[in-house]
Design a protein around this motif. Sequence first.
Motif, short mmCIF file in Angstrom:
data_model
loop_
_atom_site.label_atom_id
_atom_site.label_comp_id
_atom_site.label_asym_id
_atom_site.label_seq_id
_atom_site.Cartn_x
_atom_site.Cartn_y
_atom_site.Cartn_z
N VAL A 108 44.35 31.41 45.11
CA VAL A 108 44.78 32.15 43.91
C VAL A 108 45.33 31.16 42.88
N ASN A 109 44.67 31.06 41.74
CA ASN A 109 45.11 30.10 40.72
C ASN A 109 46.21 30.65 39.83
N ASP A 110 46.13 31.94 39.52
CA ASP A 110 47.09 32.53 38.58
C ASP A 110 48.50 32.51 39.18
N LYS A 111 49.41 31.88 38.43
CA LYS A 111 50.76 31.63 38.94
C LYS A 111 51.53 32.94 39.21
N THR A 113 50.35 36.02 39.67
CA THR A 113 49.75 36.76 40.79
C THR A 113 50.14 36.13 42.12
N ARG A 114 50.07 34.79 42.12
CA ARG A 114 50.39 34.08 43.35
C ARG A 114 51.84 34.33 43.77
#
Lengths: 314, 379
Positions: A108-111, A113-114
Amino acid sequence: MEGKTVIKVENLVKRYKELVALDHFNLEVKEGEVFGLLGPNGSGKSTTMNCILGLLKYDKGNIEVFGKKMAPDSYEVKAMIGVVPQEVAVFEELTVLENVDYFCGLYVNDKATRKQYVEEALEFVGLQEFKKFYPKKLSGGLLRRLNIACGIAHKPKLIFLDEPTVAVDPQSRNKILEGIEQLNAEGATIVYTSHYMEEVEQICTRIAIMDGGKNLAIGTNEELKNMIKTGETIQVEILDFPQAQLESIRALPHVYRAEYEENHLKVHYTKGQRNLVRLLDYLKEHDITFGRVYSELPTLNDVFLEITGKELRD
Amino acid sequence: MQTFKLFMTLLKRNLPSVSIYVVIFAIISVVITSSNQSSSAQLYQDEAIPFTVIDEDKSALSEGLREYLAQKNEYVEHSGAVEELQMDMYYRDIYYVLIIPEGFEEGVKAGEEPTLQNYKIKDSSVGYYMDLAVESYMSTLRASLATGVELSEAIATTGEAMQASAEVSMQQKENTSTNSIMQGYFQTLPYILLAMLMNALGNIMISLNREKVRLRANCSSLSMTKRNLQIALGTALFGLMIWVLFEVIALVLYAKQESAITFALTGMNTLCFVLMTVALSVMIGFLAKKEAVLSAVAIIVSLGASFLGGVFVPLEVMGEGIIKVAKFLPTYWYVTANSAIVNVAEFSEAGSAFAGMGIQLLFAAAFFTIAMVASRKQK
């Protein structure tokens, strides 16, 4: 069984030099299943998992995951998979939070969301209070939970759990098993390998029994038990049992084996009704005094025993 | 950039050990620099030795000898009392006592060699120096007398002749002292870089390549190539940070004394060495599986390469055989480039320095290639 096929393994062969670890192994896992791979140590469970995950090269056969041929660079497919390895695989130098964040970040790249996923994973395994702890400070059970959190934080559709309860205290074991059921209820397909038949019986919707790299039987818990001759085993405590009576007991309906050892009469039945009543009536009629009586339904160990001729934990 | 972030986090955990190396080296460099700067103004100076003369002859010759000795040393008036002399020598108020006996001048006139007595601090270089000065005066006087001149004239001629002193000049240029200090700073830097980078980077690489976590990462949707690139970026950035740090320390300590070209070339040479060390550390990190092995390798490689490569011992004093072996070490090429830079005034003169840098980069490429092959093998 209905549903989309998530994993399809056909004629998989894997050799380690002379040793055949997987011998024309076949498997099909459907969406939404908790699929158990049951077998003793060395039966090929982990090898199967590693081949499916693209970690091991195999000699022959075909593997498809989510309808796509699985290869080491199938990153699109890998993005939908979560793995909880048998041994705890975390960084000792990172805290609990940093570990979960790192492994989640591989998917998961999106900070934002992560961050949310990591928090949810920690809550799921009950490690919120241990966020800033280093793995060295965690007990065996908590470490196992961290291992699970690292594998499921990115919300995979397919989760492989390789003996996740080995060397875990009963409380953590129950927590882990409940968690797996919850993940499945939330929509994840689970592949669960274990040599603990009780766990497999408890949580798996379908089970494959493996030995010597072969798939010996596949089915639900009930289907597997129906495959074998044993329906019920009745044990009766008798201090003085005349051996001459043994042949008469063997002649009773549905009895296929009977033996007397260590003050216990053990009678094995095929499927049938009123077995216990009939046996107790016989003992009374012949004035045989008896003590405690036990009735046992067949277990997966009986299935394994009958198929392979050896105990699951041999 | 998840793996890069992980690299930086692991680096942060290793910062205390890195800081220890940097701080110790910086302190040693500051101490050496300051002590050399204070002494550099007086690199050569005649020492004036406190002495006295007990003149029992009271002649022109005894006076001439006393005057000659007093020219370069400190004459102390003394009563000649033995007890007082002993005390003065004990407290080092007087280092040398010359006793000129009665009839000394007459003896010299007669062509004899009258004995001069003295008291001096036993086995001291000062006493030896004064003996030489007396002997030198007397030899010159006798040579003068041998030409047939009168004693008075010979005393005057000897006095004049002995006034002449040799001009002492240092062979190196004016700023040589600071130059050699900076050269020394960069000369010893390879050991610090090797020990520090190999320990820090090696530990990080071992953590990143631990089989269990590596396999777990291999299950992920981030390719190994991307992960390796992020690790390479992290190591390069760390190497660059360390290089900048040591360049800044050098600038602070030696900026006033050094030319821009010397700084530029030394900086380039150090950067090449840092790149080589980073590649070497990554390679060892891939090959060593345990921290204990890594520590042992780091000690052996950093000390071995430093000793053989001329970091601690000048290459000039090494035997031919050792030099042949040293040429297989990047430290040798760093040191030779560093030495070559001292005499460079323009970039066009820096051919041999650039050659040394180039060879270091070749070492870096070789180490990096081995590291990548090791990484592939692990996969």
